[in-house]
Design an enzyme around this catalytic site. Sequence first.
Site, PDB file in Angstrom:
ATOM      1  N   VAL A  97      33.441  35.280  17.006  1.00 48.17           N
ATOM      2  CA  VAL A  97      33.445  35.972  18.667  1.00 48.17           C
ATOM      3  C   VAL A  97      32.186  36.589  18.478  1.00 48.17           C
ATOM      4  CG1 VAL A  97      35.776  35.293  19.522  1.00 48.17           C
ATOM      5  CG2 VAL A  97      35.090  37.234  18.184  1.00 48.17           C
ATOM      6  N   ASP A  98      32.002  37.468  17.399  1.00 47.29           N
ATOM      7  CA  ASP A  98      30.891  38.561  17.540  1.00 47.29           C
ATOM      8  C   ASP A  98      29.554  37.944  17.590  1.00 47.29           C
ATOM      9  OD1 ASP A  98      32.854  40.649  17.325  1.00 47.29           O
ATOM     10  OD2 ASP A  98      33.066  40.386  15.190  1.00 47.29           O
ATOM     11  N   GLY A 117      33.894  44.025  20.223  1.00 44.52           N
ATOM     12  CA  GLY A 117      32.717  43.853  19.742  1.00 44.52           C
ATOM     13  C   GLY A 117      32.310  45.632  19.097  1.00 44.52           C
ATOM     14  N   ARG A 121      39.756  36.297  23.054  1.00 46.98           N
ATOM     15  CA  ARG A 121      39.270  35.368  22.064  1.00 46.98           C
ATOM     16  C   ARG A 121      40.203  34.169  21.981  1.00 46.98           C
ATOM     17  NH1 ARG A 121      40.520  38.440  16.198  1.00 46.98           N
ATOM     18  NH2 ARG A 121      42.632  37.642  16.024  1.00 46.98           N
TER      19      ARG A 121
END
EC number: 2.7.1.90
Lengths: 414, 414
Positions: free
Chosen positions: A141-142, A189, A295
């Site tokens: 997801v980053d 993040g 997520r």
Amino acid sequence: MKNAFYAQSGGVTAVINASACGVIETARKHSDKIGTVYAGQNGIIGALTENLIDTSKESDADISALKHTPSGGFGSCRYKMKSLEDNKAEYERLIEVFKAHDIGYFFYNGGGDSADTCLKVSQLSESMGYPIQAIHVPKTVDNDLPVTDNCPGFGSVAKYIAVSTMEASFDVASMCATSTKIFVLEVMGRHAGWIAAAGGLVDDSIPVVILFPEVDFDEKKFLAKVDANVKEFGYCTVVVSEGTKWADGRFLAEQGTRDDFGHAQLGGAAPVVANLIKDALGHKYHWAVADYLQRAARHLSSKSDVEQAYALGEAAVNLAMEGKNSVMPAVIRTSNNPYTWEIGMGELKDIANVEKMMPMDYISDDGFGITDACREYLQPLIEGEDYPPYKNGLPDYVVMKKEMVEKKLPSFEV
Amino acid sequence: MKNAFYAQSGGVTAVINASACGVIETARKHSDKIGTVYAGQNGIIGALTENLIDTSKESDADISALKHTPSGGFGSCRYKMKSLEDNKAEYERLIEVFKAHDIGYFFYNGGGDSADTCLKVSQLSESMGYPIQAIHVPKTVDNDLPVTDNCPGFGSVAKYIAVSTMEASFDVASMCATSTKIFVLEVMGRHAGWIAAAGGLVDDSIPVVILFPEVDFDEKKFLAKVDANVKEFGYCTVVVSEGTKWADGRFLAEQGTRDDFGHAQLGGAAPVVANLIKDALGHKYHWAVADYLQRAARHLSSKSDVEQAYALGEAAVNLAMEGKNSVMPAVIRTSNNPYTWEIGMGELKDIANVEKMMPMDYISDDGFGITDACREYLQPLIEGEDYPPYKNGLPDYVVMKKEMVEKKLPSFEV
């Protein structure tokens, strides 16, 4: 004919199972060249402990349903293998397990750390005389892997954050005359602001201030920006990355206080930011922390993300069939508008442990928004909807049967 | 031919605009009997300050798009009118504005407080000699209005919480062997646990512990329940209502601590609960606070909620056409399975200021879950999907033009 091993690694995403689906469905199509796909129960730990799931026992329909199911269908883990020198026993154990189950293909579905593990496994043939083809399937997801245009999982998080920012802003806008004027949304993040940047994808008519990990938090400038937005629009939405830091390097979420029992106060950058605004400007606020909801939100995945996740799983098997080792299939953007892409390939040595940060020219000069270049990059990644089927009002997600392969080796402690 | 006034009141929802759409589209169909629908800019304040939006200037397409747009399209407000005795001037002002714009129908879209205001307005004809028909259109995410089977807005929040609980649980389940074992989701509901109850709609294979405002928080019993779930399932999901209280009446979210500047520590019941678990059981946790995301999530609205919100707006106009006053159209459940319903009617005197709490037999004996009766009630309310159209990856929500009606009266301070 060799068997294959597939494992999911690190934090899961809304579409990592779509990659698993791509790997398994494609392997099934090549049943003349590739035997059974064994999945690691809880990632690489499943290989080390010989806890292997026999995916051939899962029905075609269930494997297909992985494409619309979030999370790690076979279990993932946070486990970073040390270097060959530091923990040779683990690599020897891997080889034992691979030998015992005649495994010649290793598909590892993860982020930067996992690319590094995959690289080490790919070198087993050379360093330890065991022939194996190791292919990394990107996921995070980053969005911080190099070579690939983007990482599966990110597009869906970006869509979730953009939609949530828009919806909450509509809510606040309609109430701000007499009620809440500030809405703060905390997003994931810790190092890179890719996810926070997605909050900037809403229309310009919505006043969004973004706090990036890449930009030192300047309280005075921030409050002035929020104040200006409230004066112009009547309200302000703030999207704050959990990784936002003060100039001295402390995270905003580190509140430095203790509760009645002496415990360190719990984090959450959102309430800190909201409180700063309340104290300085006096506005009523609300805050949300999206955490895992972002997520796991397969119900709102982007179509391009799902398609790419699947295509990368498919490509991993095709690369293995072509005899490749120590590589990762990647998304190559061939055009921005319309967005077109094809599958390319990167070498793991160029990928392992390399973090792709957000380019500074993606952040606006004042540090609180995204530039047109950033929007051009992000926009296609949230395009398209790919709804899961529903049953009784809830998504019809699949749970794997997880039939275990009979063990052949003594146990091993990890 | 009289004109109509429509206003949105209190916290907005994902479907209050569907009711607005129902009112306006139906009024347009009766253009022989009902003139222009004026909407209050920011709710009832728009009537008091003569800030009236001329909805006839909004296109049919834009009015239709309200059906899939969350928030208050004309602006809502938190403003409770006092009683006739305590603030006669406000009611006199309302009559002045109604007279000036020839308004004979009053449609008020809100919750319990708003039903009370609507009741008072309905009595203007008797008490102050101004003929008006006042119809209340129910709305509240809290689901706390009597007479009606449920309140528009609630079904969509319930769906959002049920889906989010499911998705985050899938995430945690797949990682719990080596990572997070506890996920805590904080949801709305300061007095009634209806929203928290929706977390119980997930499959029994997911271990969910619900903390209701109706049940005093018993730390020891709670920790034992969480511990048992972690032992049986490997993880535990907790859905905590923001209104959950200790036995002494303090909210969990009141942490009783001060930061470096001496400010009271910010709330959030979720981090408190997560920390209690960490301290007692040592498990790694994550927590999320859904806040406005849950009530604004039109992208995930339930179809039955959208249909009922529209039908109640439509019914309000029909009741007005039938000469009714001081009433509220209501959803009457005629069958559970399959869920069928029809539109009935309640008297405002039976609705104003009456709060419908969750029946205690909807909460399981141990206080941490829902009963079959509760599931039977809730299940139909989250049924069906009703996706908004999308454009460039984001929902295509509409913003009203809000053309203002020319003022005819001197200004008035609220």
